[in-house]
Design a protein around this motif. Structure first.
Motif, short mmCIF file in Angstrom:
data_model
loop_
_atom_site.label_atom_id
_atom_site.label_comp_id
_atom_site.label_asym_id
_atom_site.label_seq_id
_atom_site.Cartn_x
_atom_site.Cartn_y
_atom_site.Cartn_z
N ILE A 17 -43.81 32.06 58.31
CA ILE A 17 -45.02 32.47 59.03
C ILE A 17 -44.90 33.92 59.50
O ILE A 17 -45.82 34.73 59.34
N LEU A 18 -43.75 34.27 60.07
CA LEU A 18 -43.54 35.62 60.58
C LEU A 18 -43.59 36.65 59.46
O LEU A 18 -44.19 37.72 59.62
N ASN A 19 -42.95 36.35 58.34
CA ASN A 19 -42.97 37.28 57.20
C ASN A 19 -44.38 37.49 56.67
O ASN A 19 -44.79 38.61 56.33
N SER A 20 -45.14 36.40 56.59
CA SER A 20 -46.52 36.50 56.12
C SER A 20 -47.38 37.27 57.11
O SER A 20 -48.23 38.08 56.72
N ALA A 21 -47.14 37.03 58.39
CA ALA A 21 -47.90 37.73 59.42
C ALA A 21 -47.65 39.23 59.35
O ALA A 21 -48.60 40.03 59.41
N LEU A 22 -46.40 39.63 59.18
CA LEU A 22 -46.08 41.06 59.09
C LEU A 22 -46.78 41.69 57.89
O LEU A 22 -47.34 42.79 57.98
N ALA A 23 -46.79 40.98 56.77
CA ALA A 23 -47.46 41.49 55.56
C ALA A 23 -48.96 41.65 55.81
O ALA A 23 -49.57 42.65 55.40
N CYS A 24 -49.56 40.69 56.49
CA CYS A 24 -51.00 40.75 56.78
C CYS A 24 -51.32 41.85 57.79
O CYS A 24 -52.31 42.58 57.65
N PHE A 25 -50.49 41.97 58.83
CA PHE A 25 -50.70 43.01 59.83
C PHE A 25 -50.57 44.40 59.18
O PHE A 25 -51.34 45.31 59.49
N ALA A 26 -49.60 44.54 58.28
CA ALA A 26 -49.39 45.83 57.61
C ALA A 26 -50.55 46.17 56.70
O ALA A 26 -50.96 47.34 56.60
N LYS A 27 -51.11 45.16 56.03
CA LYS A 27 -52.19 45.41 55.07
C LYS A 27 -53.53 45.70 55.75
O LYS A 27 -54.25 46.62 55.35
N LYS A 28 -53.87 44.93 56.78
CA LYS A 28 -55.20 45.02 57.38
C LYS A 28 -55.23 45.61 58.78
O LYS A 28 -56.30 45.94 59.30
N GLY A 29 -54.04 45.72 59.42
CA GLY A 29 -54.00 46.13 60.81
C GLY A 29 -53.94 44.90 61.70
O GLY A 29 -54.48 43.85 61.35
N PHE A 30 -53.29 45.04 62.86
CA PHE A 30 -53.10 43.87 63.72
C PHE A 30 -54.42 43.25 64.15
O PHE A 30 -54.61 42.04 64.08
N GLN A 31 -55.36 44.07 64.60
CA GLN A 31 -56.61 43.52 65.13
C GLN A 31 -57.49 42.93 64.03
O GLN A 31 -58.17 41.94 64.26
N ALA A 32 -57.48 43.53 62.86
CA ALA A 32 -58.35 43.04 61.78
C ALA A 32 -57.79 41.79 61.11
O ALA A 32 -58.54 40.93 60.65
N ALA A 33 -56.47 41.67 61.06
CA ALA A 33 -55.86 40.49 60.42
C ALA A 33 -56.14 39.24 61.26
O ALA A 33 -56.19 39.30 62.48
N THR A 34 -56.31 38.13 60.57
CA THR A 34 -56.62 36.87 61.24
C THR A 34 -55.60 35.80 60.89
O THR A 34 -54.80 35.95 59.96
N ILE A 35 -55.65 34.71 61.63
CA ILE A 35 -54.80 33.56 61.32
C ILE A 35 -55.13 33.05 59.91
O ILE A 35 -54.24 32.64 59.16
N SER A 42 -49.42 32.74 53.30
CA SER A 42 -48.23 31.88 53.40
C SER A 42 -48.40 30.52 52.74
O SER A 42 -47.42 29.83 52.47
N SER A 43 -49.68 30.12 52.49
CA SER A 43 -49.99 28.77 51.99
C SER A 43 -49.55 27.69 52.98
O SER A 43 -49.31 26.54 52.60
N ILE A 44 -49.44 28.06 54.24
CA ILE A 44 -49.15 27.11 55.32
C ILE A 44 -50.46 26.84 56.06
O ILE A 44 -51.21 27.78 56.34
N SER A 45 -50.75 25.59 56.35
CA SER A 45 -52.03 25.25 56.96
C SER A 45 -52.17 25.86 58.36
O SER A 45 -51.16 26.14 59.03
N LYS A 46 -53.42 26.05 58.77
CA LYS A 46 -53.67 26.61 60.10
C LYS A 46 -53.09 25.70 61.18
O LYS A 46 -52.50 26.17 62.17
N GLY A 47 -53.23 24.39 60.99
CA GLY A 47 -52.69 23.45 61.97
C GLY A 47 -51.18 23.57 62.10
O GLY A 47 -50.63 23.53 63.21
N ALA A 48 -50.51 23.76 60.96
CA ALA A 48 -49.05 23.91 60.98
C ALA A 48 -48.65 25.20 61.69
O ALA A 48 -47.66 25.22 62.45
N ILE A 49 -49.41 26.27 61.46
CA ILE A 49 -49.11 27.54 62.13
C ILE A 49 -49.26 27.39 63.64
O ILE A 49 -48.42 27.86 64.41
N TYR A 50 -50.33 26.69 64.05
CA TYR A 50 -50.55 26.51 65.49
C TYR A 50 -49.54 25.56 66.12
O TYR A 50 -49.42 25.51 67.34
#
Length: 207
Positions: A17-35, A42-50
């Motif tokens: 999750i953390l690795n995928s989040a960093l990739a998303c934050f880097a690509k779109k910016g922290f504020q623009a990136a979403t869960i 990551s192909s991990i469900s939203k429920g699993a992330i939460y």
């Protein structure tokens, strides 16, 4: 009964999750990136992330803490291999001088960190959390080195260690931001120059 999940499985899932989040934050910016972006990457469900994280901010803070803890362990071990405060402070300067802020992957990570710091300025709880973390991991680290130098007589007695620590990180942050903004910025030369100025200010003149 629900399946028993091992601690190793949980650790690996959080890392994904953390690795995928960093990739998303880097690509779109922290504020623009979403869960949802993290889910897609990551192909991990939203429920699993939460199950692991309550919010995007919590994901970032965990990501930052993991990186900082790993770096500080290695840095502390290296710093402790030097005997004098002068050697330790010079090593810190040289460490950042050796870093290439123009490397694309490093630049993306730097931008993510500074974006989040700006984002936290609008949230008092986050701001205080980052301030406390900054004092604990960064300001205190350099302060102890300078205090050692004052105690051993390497550095001038009237030096304020906390002020020097803040100055050190202001120099590093400032040069890093300039390098991210301007590709022709003379990052290494600037830090070399600032290293000389700071050390000249600190070192006790031998008569």
């Amino acid at each position: 009964m629900p399946p028993i999940v091992s601690e190793e499985y949980k650790r690996q899932k959080k890392k994904e999750i953390l690795n995928s989040a960093l990739a998303c934050f880097a690509k779109k910016g922290f504020q623009a990136a979403t869960i949802d972006d993290i889910v897609a990457h990551s192909s991990i469900s939203k429920g699993a992330i939460y199950n692991y994280f309550k919010s995007k901010e919590e994901i970032y803070l965990e990501l930052m803490n993991e990186q900082t803890n790993e770096t500080n362990e290695l840095l502390t071990e290296k710093i402790n291999s030097f005997q004098t405060a002068t050697e330790r402070l010079l090593y810190l300067f040289d460490l950042y001088i050796s870093i290439d802020p123009f490397d694309p992957d490093r630049k993306e990570t730097i931008v993510v960190h500074y974006e989040f710091r700006l984002h936290s300025s609008r949230d008092e709880n986050l701001r205080l959390l980052l301030q406390e973390r900054g004092n604990r991991f960064f300001i205190d680290f350099v302060t102890k080195i300078v205090e050692q130098g004052v105690k051993t007589g390497e550095f001038k007695k009237d030096i304020n260690p906390i002020m020097v620590a803040n100055l050190f990180w202001t120099i590093i942050d400032g040069a890093t931001v300039q390098a991210v903004l301007y590709k022709e910025y003379p990052y290494q030369n600037i830090l070399e120059c600032m290293k000389g100025m700071v050390m000249d200010t600190l070192l006790e003149t031998k008569s």
